[in-house]
Enzyme design. Structure first.
Site, mmCIF file in Angstrom:
data_model
loop_
_atom_site.group_PDB
_atom_site.id
_atom_site.type_symbol
_atom_site.label_atom_id
_atom_site.label_comp_id
_atom_site.label_asym_id
_atom_site.label_seq_id
_atom_site.Cartn_x
_atom_site.Cartn_y
_atom_site.Cartn_z
ATOM 1 N N ASP A 19 5.578 29.758 26.205
ATOM 2 C CA ASP A 19 4.203 30.050 27.558
ATOM 3 C C ASP A 19 3.995 31.623 26.889
ATOM 4 O O ASP A 19 5.204 31.880 27.051
ATOM 5 C CB ASP A 19 5.414 29.625 28.887
ATOM 6 C CG ASP A 19 4.674 30.068 29.614
ATOM 7 O OD1 ASP A 19 3.457 30.276 29.753
ATOM 8 O OD2 ASP A 19 5.348 30.196 31.080
ATOM 9 N N ASP A 111 -2.984 28.425 27.208
ATOM 10 C CA ASP A 111 -1.407 29.088 27.264
ATOM 11 C C ASP A 111 0.143 28.654 26.562
ATOM 12 O O ASP A 111 0.963 29.368 27.454
ATOM 13 C CB ASP A 111 -1.438 30.221 28.472
ATOM 14 C CG ASP A 111 -0.775 29.517 29.379
ATOM 15 O OD1 ASP A 111 -1.319 28.743 29.923
ATOM 16 O OD2 ASP A 111 -0.997 30.730 30.317
ATOM 17 N N GLU A 112 0.104 27.813 26.620
ATOM 18 C CA GLU A 112 1.325 26.363 26.970
ATOM 19 C C GLU A 112 1.245 25.792 25.520
ATOM 20 O O GLU A 112 -0.138 24.710 24.890
ATOM 21 C CB GLU A 112 1.952 25.911 27.921
ATOM 22 C CG GLU A 112 2.481 27.010 29.137
ATOM 23 C CD GLU A 112 2.789 25.748 30.235
ATOM 24 O OE1 GLU A 112 3.856 25.145 30.254
ATOM 25 O OE2 GLU A 112 2.129 26.337 31.659
#
Length: 416
Positions: A19, A111-112
């Protein structure tokens, strides 16, 4: 004595969740080192914070706060317009780094990601902890951003681990230690359990993740539906959700902005906005993408922004489908008498043209005509440059004359 989930084996599987920390703001700080250590707010063009740096979070600023509220709370905050293409580029590079360590990478969001590390200890001659640390260090070195990493037996537990220490954290939860991380964790903090389900759990006497995980299988089946039964298995260390390495159906966002000689002329401001839309849609079509969500914004001479979000009934990459909606949206944000210096268009939540879901009320004959027309226009633009043909709305009367004189070609009024 503390109750424990059923699974006690350490590493039947090893799933990593990554993350990125304050991703949009971190990217801006990585690109511009002068912003490091400063409270950075991304989303100035929308009038609210869409992302904030950890320096801003430390001052009480949260996502969704309005710009004028933030200025009162933090006078030294730095406000930046969103640059979705820049963030997408960083995202692509981050996922590329992950694939160096394992071919099983699931792009969960911009973003993960989830990464299946099962069996790779032997390949890298080190522990899962060390693999996670190598990934973190590689991303920090090559991209200049920090990420928080969680490693455990399942995707749900890996999410629990990555949230345990932020920012720049690394948490590993082996099977024998699951109970230690769940015993004080509120049930609503579990991935997949929302506010309503948490309220229902509380009525059943369940307040923590551990209380949920240690309920009997018969109890879970009696009181919960299949998705929560699967979460129960995952919390007990039994992997139900596999890492899916298939390419996502959603792609990067596309943004186009144009700064021009300040003007009060409404027609001219709208013309620049239309040109941005034309250019954004042209790029989307070149990549075989379409959207049903568009953000438009206009900026005044004193750098104040006004923005509006447009949602369509079905996906498209053809300006002709968007113009009527954009015209109405423009009327809501344009203020008579103001001097404007910039306009912009952002196509977000892009999906593949091949995956497009049509509407029952669409005119298929008209759609086919539009598609054929834009295919022809795109071929001309690719061959001769994108200014070879433009929509009539792009130019006001004076600009039309100048363009005709400069290019010595007629303007075409296209009707569908």
């Amino acid at each position: 004595m503390t109750e424990r989930p059923l699974m006690i084996h350490d590493w039947i599987k090893a799933i990593l969740h990554i993350d990125a920390d304050g991703f949009f703001a971190s990217v801006e700080q990585a690109v511009n080192p002068l912003l490091k250590g400063k409270p950075v707010i991304v989303g100035a063009e929308r009038g609210m914070a869409t992302a904030v740096s950890y320096e801003a979070k430390a001052k009480g600023i949260k996502r969704g706060m309005l710009i004028h509220e933030i200025k009162k709370l933090c006078p030294d905050a730095v406000f930046i317009n969103s640059d979705y293409e820049k963030y997408s580029l960083f995202s692509v590079r981050m996922f590329e780094i992950l694939r160096r360590f394992s071919p099983q990478v699931e792009e969960y969001s911009i973003d993960e990601a989830f990464v299946d590390l099962t069996g790779l200890r032997r390949v890298y001659h080190c522990s899962y902890d060390e693999i996670g640390m190598r990934i973190k260090e590689t991303i920090k070195k090559e991209l200049g951003i920090t990420v928080s990493v969680g490693i455990s037996l399942t995707k749900v537990l890996a999410k629990v681990a990555s949230k345990h220490k932020k920012p720049d954290g690394l948490t590993v939860i082996p099977g024998r230690q699951i109970h230690l991380y769940l015993q004080d964790l509120p049930i609503e903090k579990i991935w997949g359990i929302g506010h309503n389900t948490a309220a229902y759990c509380e009525k059943l006497g369940i307040k923590t993740a551990l209380q949920f995980a240690t309920k009997s299988e018969s109890f879970i089946k009696k009181h919960f539906s299949k998705p929560f039964y699967e979460i129960w298995h995952e919390l007990n260390g039994r992997s139900i959700y596999p890492v899916n390495p298939e390419p996502k159906k959603e792609y990067r966002s596309i943004s186009k902005a144009k700064t021009f000689t300040p003007t009060k002329e409404k027609e001219e401001v709208y013309a620049h906005l239309v040109e941005n839309l034309e250019n954004a849609c042209f790029k989307a079509r070149r990549y075989g993408l379409c959207t049903k969500k568009i953000i438009i914004f206009i900026k005044t001479q004193d750098f104040r922004d006004r923005a509006c979000e447009i949602r369509l009934n079905s996906e498209t990459a053809y300006p002709e489908d968007i113009f009527p909606f954009m015209k109405r949206a423009f009327e809501t944000i344009y203020e008579k008498g103001e001097t404007y210096r910039q306009t912009g268009v952002v196509l977000v939540e892009l999906t593949s043209m091949k995956m497009r879901q049509g509407s029952l009320f669409e005119n298929q004959v008209k759609l086919d005509k539009i598609e054929k027309l834009y295919n022809t226009l795109d071929e001309l633009k690719i061959r001769f440059g994108r200014d070879i043909l433009v929509h009539g709305a792009v130019l006001n009367k004076k600009e039309k004359v100048k363009r005709q004189q400069r290019m010595k070609i007629p303007f075409i009024n296209l009707k569908i």
